[in-house]
Design a protein around this motif. Structure first.
Motif, mmCIF file in Angstrom:
data_model
loop_
_atom_site.group_PDB
_atom_site.id
_atom_site.type_symbol
_atom_site.label_atom_id
_atom_site.label_comp_id
_atom_site.label_asym_id
_atom_site.label_seq_id
_atom_site.Cartn_x
_atom_site.Cartn_y
_atom_site.Cartn_z
ATOM 1 N N ARG A 506 0.727 -1.402 0.005
ATOM 2 C CA ARG A 506 0.089 0.006 -0.130
ATOM 3 C C ARG A 506 0.887 1.274 0.212
ATOM 4 O O ARG A 506 2.091 1.189 0.539
ATOM 5 C CB ARG A 506 -0.988 0.224 1.402
ATOM 6 N N HIS A 521 -3.696 9.487 3.937
ATOM 7 C CA HIS A 521 -4.412 8.805 3.165
ATOM 8 C C HIS A 521 -3.586 7.547 2.474
ATOM 9 O O HIS A 521 -2.401 7.748 2.837
ATOM 10 C CB HIS A 521 -4.955 9.710 1.832
ATOM 11 N N ARG A 523 -3.511 4.088 -0.262
ATOM 12 C CA ARG A 523 -4.056 3.600 -1.528
ATOM 13 C C ARG A 523 -3.417 2.070 -1.722
ATOM 14 O O ARG A 523 -2.210 1.887 -1.599
ATOM 15 C CB ARG A 523 -3.608 4.172 -2.739
ATOM 16 N N HIS A 527 -5.084 -0.811 -6.767
ATOM 17 C CA HIS A 527 -6.224 0.186 -6.537
ATOM 18 C C HIS A 527 -6.071 1.518 -7.033
ATOM 19 O O HIS A 527 -4.944 2.137 -7.004
ATOM 20 C CB HIS A 527 -6.968 0.519 -5.150
ATOM 21 N N ARG A 528 -6.921 2.392 -7.527
ATOM 22 C CA ARG A 528 -6.680 3.556 -7.897
ATOM 23 C C ARG A 528 -7.200 4.897 -7.065
ATOM 24 O O ARG A 528 -6.600 6.064 -7.224
ATOM 25 C CB ARG A 528 -7.648 3.894 -9.436
ATOM 26 N N SER A 529 -8.126 4.408 -6.154
ATOM 27 C CA SER A 529 -8.624 5.591 -5.204
ATOM 28 C C SER A 529 -7.961 5.518 -3.836
ATOM 29 O O SER A 529 -7.475 4.349 -3.496
ATOM 30 C CB SER A 529 -10.126 5.012 -5.013
ATOM 31 N N TRP A 530 -7.890 6.636 -3.397
ATOM 32 C CA TRP A 530 -7.080 6.749 -2.112
ATOM 33 C C TRP A 530 -8.558 7.067 -0.924
ATOM 34 O O TRP A 530 -9.521 7.719 -1.141
ATOM 35 C CB TRP A 530 -6.450 8.067 -1.878
ATOM 36 N N ARG A 531 -8.146 6.393 0.126
ATOM 37 C CA ARG A 531 -9.153 6.906 1.315
ATOM 38 C C ARG A 531 -8.231 7.045 2.533
ATOM 39 O O ARG A 531 -7.113 6.929 2.533
ATOM 40 C CB ARG A 531 -9.745 5.171 1.614
#
Length: 570
Positions: A506, A521, A523, A527-531
Motif C-alpha cells: 500500500r 490517506h 491506497r 487500486h486507483r482510489s485513496w481513502r
C-alpha cells in the motif's frame, strides 16, 4: 624498577577519553556532563586510585547510556570494557590487584569485538568490490601515492582484494587476542596498531582517528607491563644535552629513534582533512599510541617472552565468587552483543559491525547468519510494538529533519582523487554515512549538505523498518515541522533487492501543518482510489518506547536503481 601498571593505565585512559570527548562533543548530552567529568578527570589524574578511577569511569558510562542510542559502536565497547575494569576495582583490595584481575577478561572482550567486526563483513555486499567499503578505504590510502606508483593495473586488483583482506585481517586480529599465547597477543596488538594508524590517516570522510585512540588504550591491557614500560621510556628523555656531543653506537641509535618518533608524531597533524577542523588531535595521539604499542610488543618479547598469565591475585572466597560471576556475566554480554543482537534484530546502528554493509531489515545478506529474526517471527506479539510494522520505502518527504538525517549520502565529500580511483577500478563510487548524521544531532547535521526539494533532483528513496519510521515522525513532530511524507509499505518482511526497490502492499501520503493537525490517506496496491488511513496506520502511531529503544536504531538502505547489493553505508 618496573612502573606500576594501574596509575599508568588510568592516566592513559583519562588522556584518551579527554581527546575523544573534545573531538566528539556531540556525544555529550549536556554541558553539565563536561563540568562533572572535568572535575573527576583532574582528581583521577592527580591521584589515580580505585575510588577516583571508578568515579570517572562510572560517570562516563552513565553519560553514554544517557545519550544512547545515538552513540558509536566504540561507545558500547567502552561501556563493556570500562564496566569490567570498574567491577575489578570495586572487588579488589588494592590498586596493584586490579590490572592482573581484569586484564585478561578485557583482552578477550576486545578480541571478540574485532572478531565480530570481521565476521559480520562476511556478506555479499561487503565482498562485492563494486560497492564494498573496504575498496573505498584502500582507494583513500592509495590516493596519497603519486600516480606513477599507483597505476590502474595495480589499483584494480588491490581494490578487488580489499574486502577479503579486511575480513582476514580483522578475524586474525581478534583471534590473536583470544589465543592463549603471549606471542599471539603481541601479533594482535601490532596488527591493531597498523590497522588504526591506516584508518587515522585515511582522508575525510573516512578519517576515524578517535576510534583508534579508544581501541589502542584498551589494548594496553593485553600486555600491561610492557605497555607501562614503553610509555615510561617514551615520555622520558633518553639523553642529556651533553650526550648529543658524544653520542656513539647504541646511544646514538636511541637518540635518533627518540627524536624520529617524536618528529613523526608532530608531523602527523598535517593529515587532518576534516572540513572546519584545523588539527584533529586524535591523529597525533593515535600515531604516538601506535609507536608505543609497537615498542611494547618489542619489550614484551624481550622481557616477558615466557610469561602467559599474570600472578594470580589472592582474594577472599566471597570476592573471588563475585569476580567469577561478574566476569562471566560481562563475557556473556559481550558474546551476545557480538553474535546475537544482530541475528535477533536488537541492534543495527552501533552494532559490532562497523562499515560491514550487513543487511538488517528485509532479510540477511550474510553468508552464514540470519538477521532480524524477531521481526520475521512477528515478535511484536511478545514484546509490544518494537518488532512490528514491517519494512517501508520512503519515496518522498519535505521534512527538513528527515532529509538531513537520512539517507546520508556523502559521495560528494570523497576526495576527487579517491573518486577517480574508484571509478577506474569499477566501483560505483557512492558512500552513505547515516550513523554520523545520527550522532551529530539535528543542529549540526542541518548545516551539512543534504537533499532539499528546491534542488530539483529526484528524491533519494530508501527503506527503513516501520518502527524506525515511527521514531523519525515523532522526532520531526517534536520540532513542530510542517511537512509532507510519502511511503510505501512492502508486502511481507523479507525479500531481495528487487523487492526492496519495487514491491508494494500500500502507498501512504501524510500531510502535517506543524500545529498538530495531520491528514493521512492510503491506497492499496492495484487500486486507483485513496481513502483515509485507519488508526493503526504506521504514520499515526506514536514513537515506540521502552528500554529496548536505547539500543534499537536502524540504518536506511538507499534505493539505487540497477544495483543488486547494498552500497557502502555506515
Amino acid at each position: 624498577m618496573e612502573p606500576e601498571t594501574f596509575p599508568v593505565y588510568v592516566r592513559l585512559w583519562l588522556l584518551s577519553q579527554t581527546l575523544i570527548l573534545a573531538h566528539d562533543q556531540f556525544l555529550v548530552p549536556h554541558r553539565a556532563w563536561n563540568c562533572v567529568l572535568a572535575v573527576l578527570y583532574v582528581a583521577a589524574a592527580a591521584r589515580p586510585s580505585r575510588a577516583t578511577a571508578v568515579a570517572a569511569m562510572l560517570v562516563h558510562i552513565a553519560m553514554h547510556l544517557k545519550q544512547a542510542p545515538a552513540i558509536w559502536d566504540s561507545c558500547w565497547w567502552a561501556i563493556i570494557t570500562d564496566a569490567t575494569f570498574v567491577g575489578a576495582a570495586l572487588l579488589c583490595c588494592s590498586e596493584e590487584e586490579v590490572i592482573p584481575t581484569c586484564a585478561h577478561l578485557i583482552r578477550w572482550e576486545m578480541g571478540l569485538f574485532y572478531t565480530g567486526a570481521g565476521f559480520w563483513k562476511m556478506n555479499s555486499s561487503f565482498l562485492d568490490p563494486r560497492v564494498s567499503c573496504a575498496s573505498i578505504y584502500v582507494a583513500s590510502l592509495a590516493s596519497f601515492l603519486p600516480e606513477s606508483l599507483a597505476p590502474r593495473e595495480l589499483l584494480r586488483p588491490a581494490l578487488a582484494l580489499a574486502p577479503h583482506m579486511t575480513i582476514a585481517g580483522e578475524l586474525l586480529l581478534g583471534i590473536s587476542l583470544l589465543w592463549p599465547r603471549r606471542c599471539a597477543w603481541r601479533f594482535g596488538t601490532a596488527l591493531a596498531m597498523l590497522l588504526h594508524y591506516a584508518i587515522a590517516l585515511a582522508p575525510f570522510p573516512n578519517q576515524v582517528a578517535a576510534f583508534g585512540v579508544f581501541c589502542s588504550t584498551r589494548l594496553f591491557l593485553a600486555m600491561p607491563e610492557a605497555w607501562a614500560a614503553a610509555i615510561a621510556k617514551s615520555v622520558a628523555r633518553p639523553f642529556t644535552p651533553a650526550d648529543l656531543d658524544k653520542a656513539r653506537g647504541r646511544k646514538a641509535l636511541d637518540v635518533s629513534m627518540w627524536v624520529g618518533a617524536h618528529a613523526l608524531v608532530a608531523s602527523s597533524v598535517r593529515f587532518t582533512s576534516t572540513p572546519g577542523v584545523h588539527i584533529d588531535w586524535c591523529i597525533p595521539a593515535q600515531t604516538a599510541l601506535g609507536l608505543i604499542g609497537a615498542y611494547a610488543c618489542i619489550l614484551d618479547a624481550r622481557l616477558y617472552a615466557h610469561a602467559t598469565r599474570a600472578t594470580p591475585v589472592t582474594l577472599t572466597t566471597k570476592r573471588a565468587m563475585l569476580l567469577r560471576v561478574g566476569g562471566g556475566s560481562t563475557l556473556a554480554l559481550t558474546l551476545s552483543y557480538v553474535f546475537l543482537f544482530q541475528p535477533f534484530g536488537l541492534m543495527d546502528v552501533s552494532a559490532t559491525s562497523p562499515f560491514s554493509q550487513i543487511r538488517q531489515h528485509g532479510g540477511s545478506n550474510h553468508l552464514l547468519m540470519p538477521t532480524s529474526l524477531l521481526q520475521q517471527w512477528h515478535a511484536h506479539s511478545w514484546f509490544g510494538d518494537k518488532f512490528g510494522g514491517g519494512v517501508v520505502r520512503v519515496t518522498h518527504t519535505t521534512s527538513e529533519y528527515m532529509n538531513a538525517l537520512y539517507p546520508g549520502n556523502c559521495t560528494d565529500e570523497l576526495q576527487p582523487r579517491v573518486a577517480a580511483i574508484l571509478r577506474l577500478s569499477g566501483h560505483i563510487g557512492q558512500q552513505f554515512k547515516p550513523s554520523v548524521n545520527v550522532m551529530l544531532g539535528h543542529d549540526i547535521r542541518a548545516q551539512l549538505p543534504h537533499w532539499q526539494p528546491s534542488t530539483g533532483k529526484p528524491f533519494p528513496a530508501y527503506t527503513v523498518p516501520g518502527v524506525q519510521l515511527r521514531r523519525m515522525l515523532a522526532e520531526s513532530r517534536a520540532l513542530n515541522e510542517s511537512f509532507t511524507l510519502s511511503y510505501t509499505v512492502l508486502p511481507n518482511v523479507v525479500g531481495d533487492e528487487a523487492w526492496r526497490h519495487h514491491a508494494e502492499e500500500r502507498q501512504v501520503r501524510v500531510e502535517e501543518d506543524g500545529q498538530g493537525a495531520r491528514h493521512c490517506h492510503v491506497r492499496l496496491a492495484g487500486h486507483r482510489s485513496w481513502r483515509v488511513c485507519t488508526d493503526d496506520e504506521l504514520a499515526l502511531q506514536p514513537a515506540p518506547e521502552g528500554p529496548l529503544m536505547k539500543i534499537m536504531l536502524w540504518f536506511p538502505y538507499p534505493i539505487i536503481q540497477g544495483l543488486d547489493e547494498l552500497p557502502c553505508i555506515d
